[in-house]
Design a protein around this motif. Structure first.
Motif, PDB file in Angstrom:
ATOM      1  N   ASN A  88       7.439   4.412   6.534  1.00 20.56           N
ATOM      2  CA  ASN A  88       6.767   3.821   7.697  1.00 20.56           C
ATOM      3  C   ASN A  88       7.745   3.266   8.735  1.00 20.56           C
ATOM      4  OD1 ASN A  88       4.276   4.345   6.509  1.00 20.56           O
ATOM      5  ND2 ASN A  88       4.245   2.350   5.495  1.00 20.56           N
ATOM      6  N   GLU A  90       9.510   0.446   8.659  1.00 24.65           N
ATOM      7  CA  GLU A  90       9.245  -0.961   8.930  1.00 24.65           C
ATOM      8  C   GLU A  90       9.841  -1.821   7.825  1.00 24.65           C
ATOM      9  OE1 GLU A  90       4.998  -0.925   9.319  1.00 24.65           O
ATOM     10  OE2 GLU A  90       4.703  -1.252   7.188  1.00 24.65           O
ATOM     11  N   SER A 137       9.231  -3.029  19.916  1.00 24.46           N
ATOM     12  CA  SER A 137       8.776  -2.230  18.765  1.00 24.46           C
ATOM     13  C   SER A 137       8.346  -3.076  17.567  1.00 24.46           C
ATOM     14  CB  SER A 137       9.859  -1.236  18.310  1.00 24.46           C
ATOM     15  OG  SER A 137      10.145  -0.329  19.331  1.00 24.46           O
ATOM     16  N   GLN A 138       8.007  -4.313  17.772  1.00 30.39           N
ATOM     17  CA  GLN A 138       7.511  -5.104  16.651  1.00 30.39           C
ATOM     18  C   GLN A 138       6.059  -4.713  16.380  1.00 30.39           C
ATOM     19  OE1 GLN A 138       7.632  -9.251  17.712  1.00 30.39           O
ATOM     20  NE2 GLN A 138       5.458  -9.363  18.006  1.00 30.39           N
ATOM     21  N   ARG A 139       5.691  -4.731  15.145  1.00 28.20           N
ATOM     22  CA  ARG A 139       4.320  -4.391  14.782  1.00 28.20           C
ATOM     23  C   ARG A 139       3.489  -5.646  14.555  1.00 28.20           C
ATOM     24  NH1 ARG A 139       4.861   1.095  11.259  1.00 28.20           N
ATOM     25  NH2 ARG A 139       6.124   2.137  12.801  1.00 28.20           N
ATOM     26  N   LYS A 140       4.133  -6.678  13.999  1.00 24.80           N
ATOM     27  CA  LYS A 140       3.416  -7.918  13.724  1.00 24.80           C
ATOM     28  C   LYS A 140       4.443  -9.036  13.556  1.00 24.80           C
ATOM     29  CE  LYS A 140       1.863  -9.335   9.629  1.00 24.80           C
ATOM     30  NZ  LYS A 140       1.204  -9.360   8.346  1.00 24.80           N
TER      31      LYS A 140
END
Length: 166
Positions: A88, A90, A137-140
């Motif tokens: 993924n 991440e 590009s952070q997801r959370k």
């Protein structure tokens, strides 16, 4: 006991009482001076004056009215890196974040106070303008804490703010 020795004892007792009264008077004078010498506002009064809703707008950057930019120094320390996922692309990490900037609206050098800095806890941090930090590009992301955010603000007398979070 002779008359001479009883007079000496009375004189010594009187001298000690007099010295005790002088010390007490001196102590009371110092106590009164220290209680009345701080003519400036208390810590609580100062924080309320600075962060008054009618005078301070935490939704606007410090130099918004002049059009100048606010320089923010960012320090970041990654303390834990885990949950890597190559598939993924991440990972999870824990980091300490420290931001420094100056907000002239919070300068309290004009107040007659002995405070060089104020420490603002969680209940007041939200009343101070804090820069938006953006990670590309952070997801959370989330602030750590059990029931409240894990953050702290130091407000120095010239309006410099040091924000620390985890």
């Amino acid at each position: 006991m002779s008359v001479q020795s009883s007079l000496t004892i009375i004189m010594l007792l009187d001298k000690r009482r007099c010295m005790a009264e002088k010390n007490l008077t001196f102590f009371l004078c110092i106590l009164t001076a220290s209680a009345t010498s701080g003519e400036g506002p208390t810590r609580s009064e100062l924080v309320h004056k600075l962060l008054n809703d009618t005078q301070y707008d935490n939704s606007l950057p410090p130099e918004y009215s002049t059009g100048n930019v606010t320089n923010v120094s960012v320090q970041l320390a990654i303390t834990d890196l885990d949950s890597e996922s190559d598939i993924n692309m991440e990972y999870d990490c824990t980091l300490y974040l420290r931001l420094n900037w100056t907000d002239g609206r919070l300068d309290f050098t004009a107040y007659n106070t002995s405070y060089k800095r104020l420490i603002l806890g969680n209940n007041i941090v939200d009343k101070v303008w804090i820069p938006d930090l953006f990670f590309y590009s952070q997801r959370k992301s989330e602030m750590q804490g059990l029931s409240t955010k894990n953050q702290l603000v130091y407000l120095f007398e010239n309006g410099t703010i040091m924000y620390s979070g985890r």
